[in-house]
Write an enzyme that holds these catalytic residues in place. Sequence first.
Site, PDB file in Angstrom:
ATOM      1  N   SER A  16       0.721  -1.338   0.011  1.00 47.63           N
ATOM      2  CA  SER A  16      -0.408  -0.246   0.564  1.00 47.63           C
ATOM      3  C   SER A  16       1.063   1.252  -0.191  1.00 47.63           C
ATOM      4  CB  SER A  16      -0.983  -0.435   1.453  1.00 47.63           C
ATOM      5  OG  SER A  16      -1.315   1.372   1.428  1.00 47.63           O
ATOM      6  N   TYR A  73      -2.192  -0.771  10.534  1.00 48.57           N
ATOM      7  CA  TYR A  73      -2.384  -1.151   9.948  1.00 48.57           C
ATOM      8  C   TYR A  73      -1.047  -0.634   8.489  1.00 48.57           C
ATOM      9  CZ  TYR A  73      -3.394  -1.791   4.103  1.00 48.57           C
ATOM     10  OH  TYR A  73      -4.032  -1.782   2.809  1.00 48.57           O
TER      11      TYR A  73
END
Length: 279
Positions: free
Chosen positions: A138, A151
């Site tokens: 990501s 995260y």
Amino acid sequence: MSSKVVLVTGTSSGIGLASAVAAARAGWATVATLRDPERAGALREAADRAGVSIDVRQLDVTDPDSVTAALDGVIADYGRLDALINNAGAGHVGTIENETVEDVRRVMEVNFFGVVQTTKAALPHLRASGGRLITVTSVGGVVGQPFNEAYCAAKFAVEGFMESLAPVVGRLGVAVSVVEPGAVATEFVNNIDLDPAQVIAAAGDYAEPLRGYVTRTQGQFAHSAQTPEQVADTVMEALTAERPAFRLQTSDWARAFTGTKLADNDGSAVLAITSAYLG
């Protein structure tokens, strides 16, 4: 079988589903795995629409026995593994004062240790085939973002793990790449499994900044998100390029965003330095 074999994790929806279909369309023997095979309906429908055959199997990246069984099954049935696409993962929104350390551990278990487990199981077979190890991370693996502490920590860990591993297994013939998407259509609310209004109401002193974050992020996902198929195009670049880059962003926006932190967008300068460590 003459086709090269790729195993993709987390294929019930989104990037994993699109990547599995794209790989099958490109002629790869594609093993699409997911934690619960009963959730494979959308994957099977997409494969049918594309006119391709996909081998759907169970694999829970948080269960070592499941990972071992899946890899053993692929080798027993196909005799080889040419690529692993680590895609399985889960989003998470929260801040540490309002959640438990156990919450953070669960995020790490899925998003980091699941990648470690599948990578470890696949590497002997990827070395044998001179294969590819591809992991969907990501932009949050490069730039830490508000209310994404756990995260982003997991994605940072994945990127550090892969950047450290790349020159080592590269010496043994395995090409390593990480793919860095930004916002991907449908995934923000669905993948974090929360009711924004309920979470904001329970956020106490953090409610107003959380409201701002959720409003901004929902807008970004609604208006400028990529489709899973667009991200899968970049995954396929990592899978099929003669010399794939270590780090690939999936859009101009992702390149600009990560570029605020990374002068070395494709990772080649870092790998040149660390590869030299090996003599």
